[in-house]
Design an enzyme around this catalytic site. Structure first.
Site, PDB file in Angstrom:
ATOM      1  N   ASP A 132       4.423  25.749-104.403  1.00 12.43           N
ATOM      2  CA  ASP A 132       3.097  25.146-104.436  1.00 12.43           C
ATOM      3  C   ASP A 132       3.039  23.877-103.590  1.00 12.43           C
ATOM      4  OD1 ASP A 132       4.858  23.904-106.216  1.00 12.43           O
ATOM      5  OD2 ASP A 132       3.345  23.560-107.767  1.00 12.43           O
ATOM      6  N   ASP A 185      -1.193  16.714-106.737  1.00 13.86           N
ATOM      7  CA  ASP A 185      -1.571  17.980-107.371  1.00 13.86           C
ATOM      8  C   ASP A 185      -1.442  17.827-108.883  1.00 13.86           C
ATOM      9  OD1 ASP A 185      -1.947  20.578-108.231  1.00 13.86           O
ATOM     10  OD2 ASP A 185      -0.635  21.474-106.727  1.00 13.86           O
TER      11      ASP A 185
END
Length: 265
Positions: free
Chosen positions: A117, A137
């Site tokens: 990710d 994030d």
């Protein structure tokens, strides 16, 4: 069409693109769906759910010609591979492997340990925003990553996600209640009851953590930096801090589409 799957610790996000994204431009998302991550979920179970959602959006399984999977949960890969092969007749690409190897420099001590990710966020952020970047994030963990003006991943920070922090607080105390993650009703940071005090600690404490770490990272980079936020809670925190230059909720899945475009060239 391209189907991507972003497998996080909490959710799997599937997204449908008209095509893989080659150099230039922004990936065009046609649809997206979210399901709780469960490594035990079989390819057949995924298919029952996903094929119905595709049909609702007006797409057939034959429309899917490429599949890209990015995962931080290795146990999920087998069942998603079965889904791809059995129900779409497609051999999936795995982000970071083989023809889908990372197209960016990963300038850290242990490059292979970088989560998919975070690499995908770096790829998409560099494509969409100029200069040095900080990408934050908000996921199960909150990650804050530095990406230089050449697109190289330079390292970052891993902190407990706010939901994880709240779960630990409630789960390890006898009398503290579960509360919603939201801004406290008052701007005061002196709570007048238990729930208010928890709201202050969880919400404003997390804002202070974000602002403090980003400011320290800015000073260390020493050049002008754009801060890009992604993840489910990015919008909530964006309303109460001036630290973000952009909020981009689709950054990770767009990274998958960009990576698929690179793999095709």
């Amino acid at each position: 069409m391209l189907l991507v799957a972003d497998v996080g610790n909490t959710n799997v996000v599937f997204a449908l693109f008209a095509k893989a994204q080659a150099e230039g431009g922004t990936p065009d998302i046609k649809a997206r769906w979210r399901i709780a991550t469960d490594p035990r979920r079989t390819g057949d179970e995924y298919a029952v759910w996903l094929l119905q959602l595709l049909a609702i959006e007006g797409y057939a399984r034959e429309d899917i010609t490429r599949i890209m999977i990015g995962s931080v949960v290795p146990r999920s890969l087998h069942n998603l591979t079965v889904l791809s092969q059995k129900y779409f007749g497609v051999e999936p690409m795995i982000a970071g492997e083989g023809g889908a190897a990372w197209p960016i420099s990963i300038d850290v001590d242990e490059p292979r340990s970088l989560g998919a990710d975070r690499a995908l966020n770096a790829i998409a952020a560099h494509r969409k925003y100029e200069g040095d970047l900080i990408v934050i994030d908000f996921g199960t963990a909150t990650t804050i990553d530095a990406v230089d003006f050449n697109g190289a991943y330079k390292g970052g920070i891993i902190a407990p996600g706010i939901t994880l922090s709240l779960d630990a607080l409630v789960g390890n105390t006898a009398k503290l209640p579960r509360i919603a993650i939201r801004k406290p009703d008052s701007d005061s940071v002196i709570g007048r009851n238990t729930e208010d005090q928890m709201q202050v600690g969880v919400f404003w404490g997390y804002v202070a953590l974000i602002e403090g770490l980003i400011e320290r990272m800015r000073r260390e980079i020493g050049r002008p930096v754009k801060v890009v936020a992604t993840g489910g809670l990015a919008i909530l925190f964006d309303e109460h801090t001036s630290m973000f230059d952009a909020v981009d909720s689709d950054l990770t899945i767009e990274g998958l589409a960009i990576l698929a475009g690179n793999a095709a060239t």
